[in-house]
Write a protein that holds these residues in place. Sequence first.
Motif, PDB file in Angstrom:
ATOM      1  N   LEU A  39      41.093  48.028  83.981  1.00  0.00           N
ATOM      2  CA  LEU A  39      41.317  48.984  82.791  1.00  0.00           C
ATOM      3  C   LEU A  39      39.822  49.291  82.235  1.00  0.00           C
ATOM      4  O   LEU A  39      39.210  48.465  81.871  1.00  0.00           O
ATOM      5  CB  LEU A  39      42.277  48.251  81.844  1.00  0.00           C
ATOM      6  N   PHE A  40      39.554  50.362  82.287  1.00  0.00           N
ATOM      7  CA  PHE A  40      38.212  51.041  81.845  1.00  0.00           C
ATOM      8  C   PHE A  40      38.393  51.844  80.447  1.00  0.00           C
ATOM      9  O   PHE A  40      39.648  52.171  80.202  1.00  0.00           O
ATOM     10  CB  PHE A  40      37.762  52.049  82.814  1.00  0.00           C
ATOM     11  N   TYR A  41      37.264  51.420  79.673  1.00  0.00           N
ATOM     12  CA  TYR A  41      37.514  52.105  78.491  1.00  0.00           C
ATOM     13  C   TYR A  41      36.269  52.860  78.196  1.00  0.00           C
ATOM     14  O   TYR A  41      35.146  52.253  78.486  1.00  0.00           O
ATOM     15  CB  TYR A  41      38.046  51.164  77.152  1.00  0.00           C
ATOM     16  N   PHE A  42      36.205  53.904  77.343  1.00  0.00           N
ATOM     17  CA  PHE A  42      35.119  54.779  77.211  1.00  0.00           C
ATOM     18  C   PHE A  42      35.045  55.230  75.940  1.00  0.00           C
ATOM     19  O   PHE A  42      36.100  55.403  74.983  1.00  0.00           O
ATOM     20  CB  PHE A  42      35.567  56.138  78.067  1.00  0.00           C
ATOM     21  N   ARG A  43      33.954  55.628  75.208  1.00  0.00           N
ATOM     22  CA  ARG A  43      33.870  56.421  74.244  1.00  0.00           C
ATOM     23  C   ARG A  43      34.311  57.828  74.276  1.00  0.00           C
ATOM     24  O   ARG A  43      34.185  58.322  75.592  1.00  0.00           O
ATOM     25  CB  ARG A  43      32.333  56.691  73.606  1.00  0.00           C
ATOM     26  N   THR A  44      35.238  58.345  73.580  1.00  0.00           N
ATOM     27  CA  THR A  44      35.755  59.791  73.779  1.00  0.00           C
ATOM     28  C   THR A  44      34.864  60.869  74.136  1.00  0.00           C
ATOM     29  O   THR A  44      35.324  61.858  75.000  1.00  0.00           O
ATOM     30  CB  THR A  44      36.636  60.210  72.661  1.00  0.00           C
ATOM     31  N   ASP A  45      33.491  60.660  73.893  1.00  0.00           N
ATOM     32  CA  ASP A  45      32.631  61.638  74.290  1.00  0.00           C
ATOM     33  C   ASP A  45      31.731  61.306  75.360  1.00  0.00           C
ATOM     34  O   ASP A  45      30.471  62.242  75.581  1.00  0.00           O
ATOM     35  CB  ASP A  45      31.824  62.095  73.062  1.00  0.00           C
ATOM     36  N   GLU A  46      31.849  60.065  76.243  1.00  0.00           N
ATOM     37  CA  GLU A  46      30.911  59.737  77.223  1.00  0.00           C
ATOM     38  C   GLU A  46      31.688  59.554  78.483  1.00  0.00           C
ATOM     39  O   GLU A  46      32.879  59.322  78.437  1.00  0.00           O
ATOM     40  CB  GLU A  46      30.244  58.386  76.667  1.00  0.00           C
ATOM     41  N   GLU A  48      30.759  57.622  81.119  1.00  0.00           N
ATOM     42  CA  GLU A  48      30.189  56.249  81.760  1.00  0.00           C
ATOM     43  C   GLU A  48      31.299  55.361  80.852  1.00  0.00           C
ATOM     44  O   GLU A  48      31.192  55.429  79.540  1.00  0.00           O
ATOM     45  CB  GLU A  48      28.903  56.020  81.870  1.00  0.00           C
ATOM     46  N   PRO A  49      32.056  54.273  81.445  1.00  0.00           N
ATOM     47  CA  PRO A  49      32.631  53.369  80.659  1.00  0.00           C
ATOM     48  C   PRO A  49      31.700  52.272  79.868  1.00  0.00           C
ATOM     49  O   PRO A  49      30.638  52.261  80.303  1.00  0.00           O
ATOM     50  CB  PRO A  49      33.287  52.755  81.801  1.00  0.00           C
ATOM     51  N   ILE A  50      32.117  51.867  78.828  1.00  0.00           N
ATOM     52  CA  ILE A  50      31.464  51.159  77.962  1.00  0.00           C
ATOM     53  C   ILE A  50      31.935  49.798  78.308  1.00  0.00           C
ATOM     54  O   ILE A  50      31.777  48.541  77.913  1.00  0.00           O
ATOM     55  CB  ILE A  50      31.718  51.405  76.376  1.00  0.00           C
ATOM     56  N   GLY A  51      33.118  49.553  78.902  1.00  0.00           N
ATOM     57  CA  GLY A  51      33.656  48.287  79.218  1.00  0.00           C
ATOM     58  C   GLY A  51      34.908  48.406  80.369  1.00  0.00           C
ATOM     59  O   GLY A  51      35.564  49.311  80.786  1.00  0.00           O
ATOM     60  N   ALA A  52      34.996  47.150  81.044  1.00  0.00           N
ATOM     61  CA  ALA A  52      36.206  47.320  81.916  1.00  0.00           C
ATOM     62  C   ALA A  52      36.945  45.707  82.154  1.00  0.00           C
ATOM     63  O   ALA A  52      36.145  44.794  81.723  1.00  0.00           O
ATOM     64  CB  ALA A  52      35.590  47.344  83.285  1.00  0.00           C
ATOM     65  N   LEU A  53      38.090  45.594  82.227  1.00  0.00           N
ATOM     66  CA  LEU A  53      38.931  44.581  82.080  1.00  0.00           C
ATOM     67  C   LEU A  53      39.458  44.406  83.529  1.00  0.00           C
ATOM     68  O   LEU A  53      40.176  45.304  83.999  1.00  0.00           O
ATOM     69  CB  LEU A  53      39.988  44.630  81.137  1.00  0.00           C
ATOM     70  N   LEU A  54      39.115  43.208  84.380  1.00  0.00           N
ATOM     71  CA  LEU A  54      40.076  43.107  85.639  1.00  0.00           C
ATOM     72  C   LEU A  54      40.996  42.352  85.079  1.00  0.00           C
ATOM     73  O   LEU A  54      41.268  41.451  84.696  1.00  0.00           O
ATOM     74  CB  LEU A  54      39.056  42.238  86.373  1.00  0.00           C
ATOM     75  N   LEU A  55      42.349  43.006  85.647  1.00  0.00           N
ATOM     76  CA  LEU A  55      43.743  42.670  85.103  1.00  0.00           C
ATOM     77  C   LEU A  55      44.162  41.779  85.973  1.00  0.00           C
ATOM     78  O   LEU A  55      45.330  41.896  86.806  1.00  0.00           O
ATOM     79  CB  LEU A  55      44.531  43.871  85.044  1.00  0.00           C
ATOM     80  N   GLU A  56      43.476  40.565  86.422  1.00  0.00           N
ATOM     81  CA  GLU A  56      43.990  39.506  87.127  1.00  0.00           C
ATOM     82  C   GLU A  56      43.998  38.231  86.286  1.00  0.00           C
ATOM     83  O   GLU A  56      43.201  37.941  85.283  1.00  0.00           O
ATOM     84  CB  GLU A  56      43.135  39.214  88.468  1.00  0.00           C
TER      85      GLU A  56
END
Length: 143
Positions: A39-46, A48-56
């Motif tokens: 699960l990647f999360y981004f600032r709405t105007d960028e 590149e992701p600001i973070g990622a969660l490995l869903l395990e």
Amino acid sequence: MRYNERELAVLSRQPAEKAAEIHDEVLKKRLVKLVVNFLFYFRTDEAEPIGALLLEHCRITKEEENVFSISFIEEPERKYCFECDSEEQCQEWIEALKRASYEFMRRSLIFYRNEIQKMTGKDPLEQFGISEEARFQLASRKQ
């Protein structure tokens, strides 16, 4: 877990199984994108992701009508909360996130393998030479 940041950035640009703008735990609007089991999360105007969660090894929980959280077994006190626009959107995210883990996919493969074997009398994994691998066995069948 070790990972290569460049490879993770490339993965974040792949087509998403699900994507939406939703709010994070501090009520900032984020673009959230599910790619395979990340699960990647981004600032709405960028881009590149600001973070990622490995869903395990995680738990997906409905917290409120339109809020869900992700917590990890190794760190249960830390929750990542996300607020959706509606209860329906929240439920869709919860279902998609639960289906994203390797363990869910492994169990699905085992289930369908057994169903095909019942119907045809043949192991569908045998043609690939992997039917005896432990990862494709039910826990009770492991030796």
